[in-house]
Write a protein that holds these residues in place. Structure first.
Motif, short mmCIF file in Angstrom:
data_model
loop_
_atom_site.label_atom_id
_atom_site.label_comp_id
_atom_site.label_asym_id
_atom_site.label_seq_id
_atom_site.Cartn_x
_atom_site.Cartn_y
_atom_site.Cartn_z
N ALA A 123 34.39 -61.32 -16.99
CA ALA A 123 35.60 -61.17 -16.17
C ALA A 123 36.42 -59.97 -16.61
CB ALA A 123 36.43 -62.45 -16.22
N GLY A 124 36.63 -59.84 -17.90
CA GLY A 124 37.41 -58.71 -18.41
C GLY A 124 36.75 -57.38 -18.09
N SER A 125 35.44 -57.31 -18.24
CA SER A 125 34.71 -56.07 -17.94
C SER A 125 34.83 -55.71 -16.46
CB SER A 125 33.23 -56.22 -18.31
OG SER A 125 33.09 -56.44 -19.69
N LEU A 126 34.72 -56.70 -15.59
CA LEU A 126 34.83 -56.43 -14.15
C LEU A 126 36.25 -56.01 -13.76
CD1 LEU A 126 32.56 -59.28 -12.78
CD2 LEU A 126 32.10 -56.82 -12.71
N VAL A 127 37.25 -56.61 -14.38
CA VAL A 127 38.64 -56.21 -14.08
C VAL A 127 38.87 -54.77 -14.52
CG1 VAL A 127 41.06 -56.60 -14.73
CG2 VAL A 127 39.62 -58.54 -14.09
N VAL A 128 38.45 -54.44 -15.74
CA VAL A 128 38.63 -53.07 -16.24
C VAL A 128 37.85 -52.08 -15.37
CG1 VAL A 128 38.11 -51.52 -18.18
CG2 VAL A 128 39.19 -53.73 -18.60
N ALA A 129 36.62 -52.45 -14.99
CA ALA A 129 35.82 -51.56 -14.13
C ALA A 129 36.51 -51.34 -12.79
CB ALA A 129 34.43 -52.15 -13.92
N GLY A 130 37.05 -52.40 -12.21
CA GLY A 130 37.75 -52.27 -10.93
C GLY A 130 38.97 -51.37 -11.04
N LEU A 131 39.72 -51.52 -12.13
CA LEU A 131 40.89 -50.66 -12.32
C LEU A 131 40.50 -49.21 -12.58
CD1 LEU A 131 43.15 -53.04 -14.45
CD2 LEU A 131 43.44 -52.39 -12.04
N ALA A 132 39.49 -49.01 -13.40
CA ALA A 132 39.04 -47.64 -13.71
C ALA A 132 38.50 -46.96 -12.46
CB ALA A 132 37.99 -47.67 -14.82
N LEU A 133 37.65 -47.66 -11.73
CA LEU A 133 37.10 -47.08 -10.50
C LEU A 133 38.19 -46.89 -9.45
CD1 LEU A 133 33.74 -49.05 -10.20
CD2 LEU A 133 34.01 -46.58 -10.61
N GLY A 134 39.23 -47.72 -9.51
CA GLY A 134 40.32 -47.64 -8.56
C GLY A 134 41.10 -46.36 -8.66
N THR A 135 41.03 -45.65 -9.79
CA THR A 135 41.72 -44.37 -9.90
C THR A 135 41.06 -43.32 -9.02
OG1 THR A 135 40.40 -43.68 -11.82
CG2 THR A 135 42.48 -44.85 -12.26
N ARG A 136 39.78 -43.48 -8.78
CA ARG A 136 39.03 -42.53 -7.94
C ARG A 136 38.77 -43.09 -6.54
NH1 ARG A 136 36.95 -37.37 -7.48
NH2 ARG A 136 34.81 -37.41 -6.75
N PHE A 137 38.50 -44.40 -6.49
CA PHE A 137 38.20 -45.08 -5.22
C PHE A 137 39.17 -46.27 -5.09
CE2 PHE A 137 34.21 -43.51 -7.09
CZ PHE A 137 33.83 -42.60 -6.13
N ARG A 139 39.84 -48.60 -3.11
CA ARG A 139 39.34 -49.92 -2.68
C ARG A 139 38.66 -50.69 -3.82
NH1 ARG A 139 36.97 -49.07 3.41
NH2 ARG A 139 38.97 -48.54 4.32
N ALA A 140 38.27 -50.00 -4.87
CA ALA A 140 37.61 -50.67 -6.01
C ALA A 140 38.57 -51.62 -6.72
CB ALA A 140 37.06 -49.63 -6.98
N ARG A 141 39.87 -51.42 -6.51
CA ARG A 141 40.85 -52.33 -7.13
C ARG A 141 40.71 -53.76 -6.61
NH1 ARG A 141 45.73 -48.10 -6.67
NH2 ARG A 141 45.04 -46.72 -8.33
N TRP A 142 40.11 -53.89 -5.43
CA TRP A 142 39.90 -55.23 -4.87
C TRP A 142 38.96 -56.04 -5.76
CZ3 TRP A 142 42.96 -57.53 -1.70
CH2 TRP A 142 43.74 -56.77 -0.82
N LEU A 143 38.09 -55.38 -6.51
CA LEU A 143 37.22 -56.08 -7.46
C LEU A 143 38.08 -56.80 -8.49
CD1 LEU A 143 34.48 -56.79 -8.74
CD2 LEU A 143 34.58 -54.58 -9.94
N SER A 144 39.06 -56.10 -9.05
CA SER A 144 39.97 -56.72 -10.03
C SER A 144 40.74 -57.87 -9.40
CB SER A 144 40.94 -55.67 -10.58
OG SER A 144 40.23 -54.65 -11.23
N ALA A 145 41.20 -57.68 -8.18
CA ALA A 145 41.94 -58.75 -7.49
C ALA A 145 41.05 -59.96 -7.25
CB ALA A 145 42.50 -58.22 -6.17
N ALA A 146 39.80 -59.72 -6.85
CA ALA A 146 38.88 -60.84 -6.60
C ALA A 146 38.59 -61.61 -7.88
CB ALA A 146 37.58 -60.31 -5.99
N ILE A 147 38.39 -60.90 -8.98
CA ILE A 147 38.13 -61.58 -10.25
C ILE A 147 39.36 -62.38 -10.68
CG2 ILE A 147 37.60 -61.26 -12.71
CD1 ILE A 147 35.22 -60.85 -10.79
N GLY A 148 40.54 -61.79 -10.57
CA GLY A 148 41.77 -62.50 -10.89
C GLY A 148 41.94 -63.76 -10.05
N GLY A 149 41.68 -63.63 -8.75
CA GLY A 149 41.76 -64.80 -7.86
C GLY A 149 40.75 -65.87 -8.24
N GLY A 150 39.57 -65.43 -8.61
CA GLY A 150 38.54 -66.39 -9.04
C GLY A 150 38.94 -67.12 -10.31
N LEU A 151 39.59 -66.42 -11.23
CA LEU A 151 40.05 -67.06 -12.47
C LEU A 151 41.15 -68.09 -12.19
CD1 LEU A 151 40.01 -63.98 -14.87
CD2 LEU A 151 38.44 -65.94 -14.89
N VAL A 152 42.05 -67.75 -11.27
CA VAL A 152 43.10 -68.70 -10.89
C VAL A 152 42.47 -69.94 -10.25
CG1 VAL A 152 45.08 -69.09 -9.35
CG2 VAL A 152 44.92 -66.97 -10.69
#
Length: 188
Positions: A123-137, A139-152
């Protein structure tokens, strides 16, 4: 229908020989350390193991164990729905070991992280990847949001889809012969 019984490590330690202990963690977690004499039947193998568990319950008491007590409580509820009485160990193998109780390890057993730690890493790796990719793309931030929602959702529901997926990885799967031998032993 049977109801779940929750037992504390001190209660179990006094009567351990009177239980058939079923560890519902993944084979890797089981190999890293389990209660003496425990049989490994992963949680996702319960439907396959039901006849053997019914036979074992007919001969004596079942005690279901996992790392914290969460998966074993889930397993108890599933067995109760099939009218198989079982108890769960409060705090699981973690509480058992913390109280200085003996833990057996598989000879040459694979060192596999507990499932909770595997989930945190993924989960942590996917959140970091989503945030890192989100600086360039963006929409990649949605990966972090999806993982966060899944954890909740996991916290609220008491289930974990990521653990279910990780449990299917090769290092977390039982070898076919191991599970078959365990079920054969439980059935007789």
């Amino acid at each position: 229908m049977s109801t779940e019984v929750a037992l504390r490590p001190a209660e179990v330690a006094e009567q351990l020989g009177q239980y058939t202990v079923i560890d519902v963690r993944t084979p890797g977690e089981y190999a890293a350390g389990h209660l003496p004499g425990a049989h490994n039947v992963p949680l996702d193998a319960l439907p396959t193991a039901l006849p053997a568990l019914k036979a074992a319950a007919a001969r004596g008491r079942l005690l279901l164990v996992c790392a914290s007590g969460s998966r074993s409580a889930t397993a108890c509820a599933r067995l109760a729905a099939a009218d198989v009485p079982a108890a769960t160990l409060v705090g699981g193998t973690t509480a058992w070991a913390e109280q200085g109780r003996p833990v057996e390890r598989e000879a040459g057993g694979r060192a596999v992280w507990p499932m909770e730690r595997q989930v945190r890493l993924a989960a942590g790796s996917l959140v970091v990847a989503g945030l890192a990719l989100g600086t360039r793309f963006p929409r990649a931030r949605w990966l972090s949001a999806a993982i966060g929602g899944g954890l909740v959702f996991s916290a609220v529901s008491g289930t974990c889809g990521m653990a279910a997926v990780l449990g299917r990885l090769p290092h977390n799967r039982p070898r076919t012969g191991d599970l078959a031998a365990t079920l054969e032993a439980l059935a007789h």
